[in-house]
Design a protein around this motif. Sequence first.
Motif, PDB file in Angstrom:
ATOM      1  N   ALA A  39      -7.856  -9.690  -3.317  1.00  0.00           N
ATOM      2  CA  ALA A  39      -6.519  -9.781  -3.902  1.00  0.00           C
ATOM      3  C   ALA A  39      -5.422  -9.726  -2.848  1.00  0.00           C
ATOM      4  O   ALA A  39      -4.292 -10.143  -3.108  1.00  0.00           O
ATOM      5  CB  ALA A  39      -6.316  -8.663  -4.916  1.00  0.00           C
ATOM      6  N   LYS A 132      -1.138 -10.545 -12.846  1.00  0.00           N
ATOM      7  CA  LYS A 132      -2.196 -10.845 -11.884  1.00  0.00           C
ATOM      8  C   LYS A 132      -3.518 -10.297 -12.406  1.00  0.00           C
ATOM      9  O   LYS A 132      -3.569  -9.169 -12.898  1.00  0.00           O
ATOM     10  CB  LYS A 132      -1.895 -10.217 -10.517  1.00  0.00           C
ATOM     11  N   GLU A 134      -8.151 -10.767 -11.881  1.00  0.00           N
ATOM     12  CA  GLU A 134      -9.214 -11.297 -11.035  1.00  0.00           C
ATOM     13  C   GLU A 134     -10.561 -11.090 -11.711  1.00  0.00           C
ATOM     14  O   GLU A 134     -10.690 -10.271 -12.646  1.00  0.00           O
ATOM     15  CB  GLU A 134      -9.216 -10.598  -9.680  1.00  0.00           C
ATOM     16  N   TRP A 155      -8.965 -15.151  -8.162  1.00  0.00           N
ATOM     17  CA  TRP A 155      -7.763 -14.332  -8.238  1.00  0.00           C
ATOM     18  C   TRP A 155      -6.620 -15.185  -8.773  1.00  0.00           C
ATOM     19  O   TRP A 155      -6.325 -16.262  -8.235  1.00  0.00           O
ATOM     20  CB  TRP A 155      -7.425 -13.779  -6.859  1.00  0.00           C
TER      21      TRP A 155
END
Length: 223
Positions: A39, A132, A134, A155
Motif C-alpha cells: 500500500a 482505499k 486492498e 491496491w
Amino acid sequence: MKASTRALATFALLASSALAAPPPSSQSHRKDSDNKCSATSLLPCTCPNGTTYRESVTFSVIGAAANDVKDVISSYFKPSWLGVTPYSTIGTDNVVGAIRTSKLPTLVGIYDITELLTRYDEDPKFGSFVQKFEQEDKTVPVLYHNGTGEFGGYWVTLSAQYIFQYETAITWSVYACETGYPRNFAHFHEEALKNATDILTKADKIKGKNVDPYSVQTFLNGS
C-alpha cells in the motif's frame, strides 16, 4: 464560462496532474528490486515471481452534486453499482479495518476474493470522499483454478471530488500483481461508473455536465 466548459477544463487539469511523471528523486528508486508491492510502495513496484505488474486509472465527471454521488458509490459494504455485492462482511461499513468477501468474475473463472478497507475520509459538507482498499494480505495469493497463476495482491483508490455544484470528478486507480491478464480493470471501472451515472439519472440527480469515463493502463513484463 459555462458550467460544462468549467467542468471539462477542471477535469483536464486533474487528469494531467494525475498522469504527470514523478520527480527525479522518485524516479531514481523506481527500479529498486527491494520495492515490494504494498500500500505504501513507490510505483511501479516489484511483484512476486510469476506475476505481472499492472496499473490502471479511470477518470470521469458525473454531473451531480458530490453528496448525491457519494450516496451511490461510497458504501464499502453495499457497492451494488459495481455489479458485485459482498456475501460476507466483517466490521462497520466505511470504517478502516472493514473486510468484505465477494465472488469476483474474471477471465480465468470466478473467485472468492477478500478485501480490506485501509482508508476512508469524507467531507460531510461538500460530499468529497477517498476510499482505499486492498486484497487482504492473509489471503494472498489466490491461486487460479487451473493452476497456471495467481492473484498476488492489488491496491485500489476511489475518490470523488466536489468541483462545482453539479460536477463531481471521479478518479479510480488500481495497481496489481497477477499472472497474465485475468481482468480488464479499465473496462470494469468504466462500465461501473456508467452504471452509477445511470442510477443518478433515474433518480433525477443529474443537473450538470457528464464526462464519460476513460482510462489509461500500463502493463509491465512479469518476472
